[in-house]
Design an enzyme around this catalytic site. Structure first.
Site, PDB file in Angstrom:
ATOM      1  N   ASP A 306       0.928  -1.421   0.018  1.00 31.95           N
ATOM      2  CA  ASP A 306      -0.149  -0.107  -0.074  1.00 31.95           C
ATOM      3  C   ASP A 306       0.839   1.153   0.037  1.00 31.95           C
ATOM      4  OD1 ASP A 306      -2.116   1.734   0.014  1.00 31.95           O
ATOM      5  OD2 ASP A 306      -3.145   0.811   1.636  1.00 31.95           O
ATOM      6  N   GLU A 496     -10.412   7.133   4.515  1.00 33.25           N
ATOM      7  CA  GLU A 496      -9.280   6.464   5.361  1.00 33.25           C
ATOM      8  C   GLU A 496      -9.313   7.026   6.727  1.00 33.25           C
ATOM      9  OE1 GLU A 496      -5.712   5.499   3.344  1.00 33.25           O
ATOM     10  OE2 GLU A 496      -6.502   6.120   1.332  1.00 33.25           O
TER      11      GLU A 496
HETATM   12  C1  BGC Z   1      -5.123   3.161   0.414  1.00 31.68           C
HETATM   13  C2  BGC Z   1      -5.413   2.121  -0.558  1.00 31.68           C
HETATM   14  C3  BGC Z   1      -5.163   2.698  -2.041  1.00 31.68           C
HETATM   15  C4  BGC Z   1      -3.927   3.119  -2.213  1.00 31.68           C
HETATM   16  C5  BGC Z   1      -3.827   3.660  -3.408  1.00 31.68           C
HETATM   17  C6  BGC Z   1      -3.966   3.885   0.113  1.00 31.68           C
HETATM   18  O1  BGC Z   1      -3.656   4.982   1.019  1.00 31.68           O
HETATM   19  O2  BGC Z   1      -5.114   2.615   1.704  1.00 31.68           O
HETATM   20  O3  BGC Z   1      -6.669   1.404  -0.306  1.00 31.68           O
HETATM   21  O4  BGC Z   1      -5.551   1.405  -2.943  1.00 31.68           O
HETATM   22  O5  BGC Z   1      -3.938   4.260  -1.105  1.00 31.68           O
HETATM   23  O6  BGC Z   1      -4.661   4.946  -3.522  1.00 31.68           O
HETATM   24  C1  BGC Z   2      -3.735   9.697  -2.270  1.00 32.47           C
HETATM   25  C2  BGC Z   2      -4.395   8.465  -1.860  1.00 32.47           C
HETATM   26  C3  BGC Z   2      -3.568   7.686  -0.912  1.00 32.47           C
HETATM   27  C4  BGC Z   2      -3.452   8.779   0.219  1.00 32.47           C
HETATM   28  C5  BGC Z   2      -2.695   7.924   1.264  1.00 32.47           C
HETATM   29  C6  BGC Z   2      -3.421  10.626  -1.127  1.00 32.47           C
HETATM   30  O1  BGC Z   2      -2.684  11.517  -1.465  1.00 32.47           O
HETATM   31  O2  BGC Z   2      -4.315  10.539  -3.232  1.00 32.47           O
HETATM   32  O3  BGC Z   2      -4.628   7.775  -3.143  1.00 32.47           O
HETATM   33  O4  BGC Z   2      -4.573   6.714  -0.603  1.00 32.47           O
HETATM   34  O5  BGC Z   2      -2.916  10.100  -0.148  1.00 32.47           O
HETATM   35  O6  BGC Z   2      -2.309   8.821   2.424  1.00 32.47           O
END
Ligand code: BGC
Ligand code: BGC
Length: 635
Positions: A306, A496
C-alpha cells in the site's frame, strides 16, 4: 523451480505452523504454456529491469521518458490524481496518457507491458462524470451477488475506457468497530457475506480480462484491516490465528475462488490475541504474505504494497525496504520516492540482503499477471463507457434500509406536496462520500458530477417541480402546508483515517452534526409527517433523530443516482409495483452512543434487520435518549 522449493522449505516452522494451518490448504493451478512464457521473458531482464518491474510510481511523479529510462513496470494514480492533474481530464485524455506510458514501457522491455492501477472502488470514481455506485456498505445491505457482479462488469468497462487495466478493489474488510473511517468500504460485519459479495465483485471485474474488457481486481487489504482496536485506521488488529483466517480471511477465499490476480498488503499490524505476540506490520509479515497467502492458499498472482506502506516497517524508509520484499511484497507502491528506491533495492540485491531468488519470484508473479491481461482495450475511450445510471439506480433502490416507519406513510403518493430540508438533499458530494472525484470526496461541488442526480432533483422529476419545495435549514417554510417533509441528514465525506471517530468521541450523529438535530426540531411535529434519510458511511447512534422522524431510512452513501432514492420514497406513477424496502443491515445498528462493536449484544437492530415498509403494525415506542450528550465511552 529450485527457487520456489527453497522458499517453500523455509515456510512452516514450529512457531508459525499454527498460524499457517488455521487456513485451508488450496492447490495451485498452473498453465504450462503461460509458465514457459514467463520464464522466457524473465531471462531477458537485467537486475535493474527486474527492480523496475517491481516499482510503482504515481503518475504525478513520473514522465513517459522516465518510464522508458528506468524500465518501470507499473504506475498508479492515487485518489484525486488525474492525467495532467486536471480533474476535467476526459476518458480520451486518460487513454492518451496510458498510451504514452505503455509505449515507453515497451521500448524499455519489449513484450512486457506496463500496468496502470487505480482506485475504482465504486465505479471509476476518479473520473469526473462517471457513474458512481453506492459504496460497499450499501451493496452489503442489498445482499445481492448478481448486482455486485454487474457493478464489477460496469466498473471494468469504465476503467478500460481510460486505458487503465487494474483496480485496487474490492476491499474485503470485515469491520469490528465502526469508528473506523473505512467502514463504508466494507460489505459488512458478516464474513460469509463479505466472501460471497467479494467473490462476485472479482468475477465481474476480471471477466473478459484477456479480451480487453475486464480489469485486474485487488483483494485488499491483507489482512485484518477491519479488525483494528477502537477502529483506528492502520492500527493494531488483535485476533487469534483462527479469527484471522475465519473472520478476516473469509473474503480472500472468495476472491481466490474467483481467480483474483492481485492482493494488496494492509497498513495494519497484527497481534495474536491467543498468545499476545505482536507480529508487527502486515507489510513485513512473511508468515502471512508468503507462507499463508502464496503457499498455503496457493496464490500465484502478485502482492502489491500500500501507499508508502513499506516505510512503516521498523528499519525501513519510503526509499528503502528489503524487509518488505523479503516478506513477500512483489510490487512496491512508492508513489514519490521511486528513484532512490530503485537504486537502494538494486544495491540490496547486489549485497545479498535480498536473495536473487526472491526477486525472480516477484518478477515471475508480475509477468504471470501481465500475460493474463489483454493489453488492447476493447472499450472505446468515451464518457459513455463510464455510464451505468440504471444499474446504479437499482443498487440504490436495493440498498435502502428502513429502520423506523409509520404504517401507510410510504410510499408517498405521486401527487404529494413535499418540503425537502437538509442541505445534503441537494449535494452530490454528500451523496457520493469519500473516494469520489477527489480522495476525501471534499473540495467538490455538484458541478463535479455533471451526470449525477441529487435526491432533490429526483423528487422534482418524479413529483413535478411545483410540488417540491427546498428549504435547506427548514427555517423558511410552514411544514403544515405540505403533505410530507423529506429530511436529509449526512456525515460530511471522508476517506481512510480522516474518517475515524476518535476515542474521545462517540457514535451520536447529533453530537458531531448538531445542525441535523436542530433541523428536525424545527420541522417535526408541525403538521406534516417527517421522512428522514441519513447519508452515512457507517451505522450511527440516531435515537434522538429517529424520535423526531415518522420514518427513518439508512441510505448509506448512494452515489450519483438519487433517482434510486425517489424510486422507493414515491409511489410509481404508472401501474408498476412499488419496490418497497429490500435492504437489510449488514452491520448491527447501535442503540447507544458507545455501541461501536459489530458484536453488540443489544443493538437497536441486529444484522439482517430492516422493515419492508409494507408492515401494517410496527412498534413505535419512543427510543431512549440519555441526557448526557457526550458520555465517556469505556475504552
Ligand atoms: C489506500 C489503498 C489505496 C491506495 C492507493 C492507500 O492509502 O489504503 O486502499 O488503494 O492508497 O490509492
Ligand atoms: C492519495 C491516496 C492515498 C493517500 C494515502 C493521497 O494523497 O491520493 O490515493 O490513498 O494519499 O495517504
Amino acid at each position: 523451480m529450485a527457487a520456489l522449493l527453497a522458499l517453500a522449505a523455509t515456510a512452516a516452522t514450529a512457531e508459525t505452523a499454527p498460524i499457517v494451518q488455521a487456513w485451508p490448504a488450496r492447490k495451485p493451478v498452473r498453465d504450462a504454456a503461460l509458465e514457459a512464457r514467463v520464464d522466457a521473458a524473465l531471462k531477458t531482464l537485467t537486475l535493474r529491469q527486474k527492480i523496475g518491474q517491481m516499482t510503482q510510481p504515481e503518475i504525478r511523479a513520473i514522465t513517459p521518458d522516465e518510464v522508458r529510462d528506468y524500465g518501470i513496470g507499473t504506475v498508479l494514480n492515487g485518489g484525486g490524481s488525474w492525467p495532467g492533474q486536471d480533474r476535467n481530464a476526459t476518458p480520451a485524455q486518460w487513454r492518451a496518457l496510458s498510451g504514452q506510458l505503455q509505449a515507453a514501457a515497451l521500448q524499455a522491455t519489449p513484450g512486457i507491458p506496463l500496468l496502470w492501477g487505480t482506485d475504482a472502488v465504486h465505479g471509476h470514481n476518479n473520473v469526473r462524470g462517471a457513474t458512481l455506485f453506492p459504496h460497499h456498505i450499501a451493496l452489503g445491505a442489498t445482499h445481492d451477488a448478481d448486482l455486485v457482479r454487474d457493478i464489477g462488469h460496469a466498473t471494468a468497462r469504465a476503467v478500460r475506457a481510460t486505458g487503465v487495466q487494474w483496480t485496487f478493489a474490492p476491499t474485503l474488510a470485515v469491520v469490528q468497530d465502526v469508528r473506523w473511517g473505512r467502514s463504508y468500504e466494507s460489505f459488512g460485519a458478516d464474513p460469509a457475506l463479505v466472501r460471497r459479495l467479494g467473490q462476485a465483485e472479482v468475477e465481474g471485474l476480471q471477466d473478459g480480462l484477456k479480451e480487453g474488457r475486464g480489469v485486474l481486481a485487488t483483494a485488499k487489504h491483507f489482512v485484518a484491516d477491519g479488525g483494528t482496536r477502537r477502529g483506528i485506521d492502520q492500527g493494531v488488529s488483535h485476533a487469534t490465528p483462527a479469527e484471522l483466517a475465519q473472520v478476516h480471511g473469509a473474503g480472500y477465499l472468495g476472491a481466490l475462488d474467483a481467480g483474483v490476480l492481485t492482493v494488496m498488503a494492509s497498513f495494519n499490524s497484527w497481534t495474536d490475541s491467543a498468545d499476545y505476540t505482536a507480529h508487527g506490520k502486515m507489510h513485513g509479515n512473511k508468515t502471512l504474505l508468503t507462507d499463508v497467502l502464496k503457499e498455503r492458499l496457493a496464490f500465484d498472482g502478485l502482492v502489491v504494497s500500500d501507499w508508502d506502506g513499506i516505510a512503516q516497517i521498523p528499519g525501513c524508509t519510503p526509499e528503502d525496504c528489503p524487509a518488505a520484499i523479503n516478506a513477500g511484497i512483489d510490487v512496491v507502491m512508492v508513489p514519490f520516492h521511486w528513484k532512490p528506491f530503485i537504486a537502494n533495492t538494486v544495491r540490496a540485491v547486489e549485497q545479498g540482503r535480498i536473495p536473487m531468488a526472491r526477486i525472480d519470484d516477484a518478477v515471475r508473479r508480475i509477468l504471470r499477471v501481465k500475460f493474463s491481461v489483454g493489453m488492447d482495450s476493447a472499450v472505446p475511450a468515451t464518457m459513455e463507457a463510464s455510464q451505468a445510471p440504471e444499474l446504479a439506480r437499482r443498487a440504490v433502490r436495493e440498498s435502502l434500509v428502513l429502520l423506523k416507519n409509520r404504517p401507510g406513510l410510504l410510499p408517498l403518493p405521486s401527487t404529494a406536496r413535499v418540503l425537502v430540508v437538509g442541505a445534503a438533499a441537494d449535494s452530490l458530494p454528500h451523496q457520493a462520500g469519500g473516494w469520489s472525484v477527489t480522495w476525501q470526496g471534499r473540495d467538490t461541488t455538484n458541478a463535479d458530477y455533471p451526470q449525477g442526480t441529487t435526491l432533490l432533483a429526483a423528487l422534482r422529476q418524479r413529483l413535478g417541480a411545483a410540488q417540491v419545495m427546498f428549504d435547506a435549514d427548514g427555517s423558511q417554510s410552514d411544514p403544515a402546508r405540505f403533505d410530507a417533509i423529506v429530511a436529509v441528514l449526512a456525515e460530511a465525506p471522508y476517506a481512510e483515517g480522516e474518517g475515524d471517530i476518535r476515542v474521545t468521541e462517540n457514535l451520536r450523529h447529533s453530537q458531531r452534526y448538531p445542525q441535523d438535530l436542530a433541523l428536525l426540531q424545527r420541522v417535526a411535529g408541525r403538521g406534516a409527517p417527517v421522512v428522514t434519510l441519513l447519508y452515512s458511511g457507517r451505522p450511527l447512534y440516531v435515537n434522538d433523530l429517529a424520535n423526531r422522524s415518522d420514518a427513518f431510512i439508512a441510505a448509506w452513501q448512494p452515489g450519483s443516482e438519487g433517482t434510486g432514492l425517489a424510486d422507493v420514497l414515491v409511489a410509481p406513477a404508472d401501474s408498476k409495483p412499488w419496490p418497497g424496502f429490500t435492504g437489510r443491515l449488514s452491520f448491527p445498528w447501535p442503540a447507544g452512543p458507545c455501541q461501536f462493536s459489530s458484536h453488540e449484544a443489544k443493538p437497536w437492530w441486529p444484522v439482517g434487520g430492516g422493515l419492508s415498509g409494507r408492515e401494517t403494525t410496527v412498534a413505535t415506542s419512543r427510543l431512549p435518549e440519555p441526557a448526557d450528550p457526550q458520555p465517556i465511552c469505556p475504552l
